[in-house]
Design an enzyme around this catalytic site. Sequence first.
Site, PDB file in Angstrom:
ATOM      1  N   CYS A 235       0.833  -1.213   0.000  1.00  0.00           N
ATOM      2  CA  CYS A 235       0.000   0.000   0.000  1.00  0.00           C
ATOM      3  C   CYS A 235       0.863   1.257   0.000  1.00  0.00           C
ATOM      4  CB  CYS A 235      -0.921  -0.004   1.217  1.00  0.00           C
ATOM      5  SG  CYS A 235      -1.916   1.488   1.327  1.00  0.00           S
TER       6      CYS A 235
ATOM      7  N   CYS B 112      -0.486   4.108   2.250  1.00  0.00           N
ATOM      8  CA  CYS B 112      -0.262   3.914   3.694  1.00  0.00           C
ATOM      9  C   CYS B 112       1.206   4.131   4.066  1.00  0.00           C
ATOM     10  CB  CYS B 112      -0.632   2.503   4.142  1.00  0.00           C
ATOM     11  SG  CYS B 112      -2.061   1.809   3.373  1.00  0.00           S
ATOM     12  N   ASP B 113       2.108   3.597   3.261  1.00  0.00           N
ATOM     13  CA  ASP B 113       3.508   3.509   3.684  1.00  0.00           C
ATOM     14  C   ASP B 113       4.472   4.389   2.892  1.00  0.00           C
ATOM     15  OD1 ASP B 113       2.705   1.564   5.495  1.00  0.00           O
ATOM     16  OD2 ASP B 113       2.922  -0.035   4.022  1.00  0.00           O
TER      17      ASP B 113
END
Length: 311
Positions: free
Chosen positions: A134, A137-138
């Site tokens: 992701c 997200c990261d």
Amino acid sequence: MQNEEYDVVVVGSGPAGLTSALYAGRSGRSCIVLEKLSIGGQLTLIDVIENYPGFKRISGPELAKRLEEQVREYNVPIRIEEVTKIVDKGERKIVNTVEGEYIGKAVIIATGTKPKQLNVPGEREFYGRGVSYCALCDGYFFKNKVVAVVGGGDSAVKEAVYLSNLAKKVYIIHRRNSFRAEKEIQKKAFATENIEILWSTVVTSVNGSNFVESLSLKDLKNNREYTLPVDGLFIYVGFSPSTEIFEGVKNEEGFIVVDGNMMTSIPGIFAAGDCVVQFKERAWGQISVCVGDGAKAAISADEYISKMFTE
Ligand code: NAP
């Protein structure tokens, strides 16, 4: 211990599930949505959406928030509760969760998909320590660093462009010499200076000590093996259906088989969105398709309940 009864129990809160709930709520049916992880499902992982009709550009989390607000206007509860089983008791369906059970006249399964793994040494070991599925997200952890993205579909190429705004350098590693991604998405990647594409190349292992430090790669054109230093690896090699808990309604790949009314082989159990079988012509992975499915499933569930319980 919950033991509540609803007309419609929706499992999953991605665009398909939330649209089902919206239609069920608007048709006056009592409805609940049960979600395992985060409201909005995979929408919450998408940086920018440019092909959802009516919005030139909207972020995934923003679209999820708007959908959730719209559903809640019809007094439909949305609960974070993992469903573990659905039992068909004829006129009633029992939906078991980790906390208890719900009873529904109809159930709509909209559990979507989950990222596929590459299945190479180091992938599992370095998950959360440089390996991610992701970018939204990261990605931030890789600001000014060097990352690689594996895959050649819409997800890989689109997320590589997203990462190029954070990372110093982004490699796209693809096993063939052309992408399957949409042309518009490809154009952006080709025009981005800090994206370099490694065609006809596969990852054979992820290496490092505490954190990812490099990838072992194989160039399939000449069978040359070499090491590429990177700080992170984003894997986008497709998705598989999140349908493990459902019995008797799937094909051999795990997709739920439905008829033209989105009903499974079990009367009263419907399915919608990316977890549904890929008909040959079906453009899965499209939010607009999931939304259409969700509407269709809820309308069919409404008709089913009317027929079964009032005639
Ligand atoms: P996808 O279309 O299935 O693409 C997966 C990619 O990974 C392919 O390029 C495939 O290579 C590669 N791949 C598969 N297994 C591999 C392996 N073991 N090793 C190396 N490479 C591997 O998946 P996706 O990109 O996640 O898209 C899923 C669906 O969502 C699609 O329908 C897509 O259109 C949709 N989507 C749309 C958007 C959008 O903005 N329109 C954004 C994201 C996703 P090959 O090409 O060689 O098979």
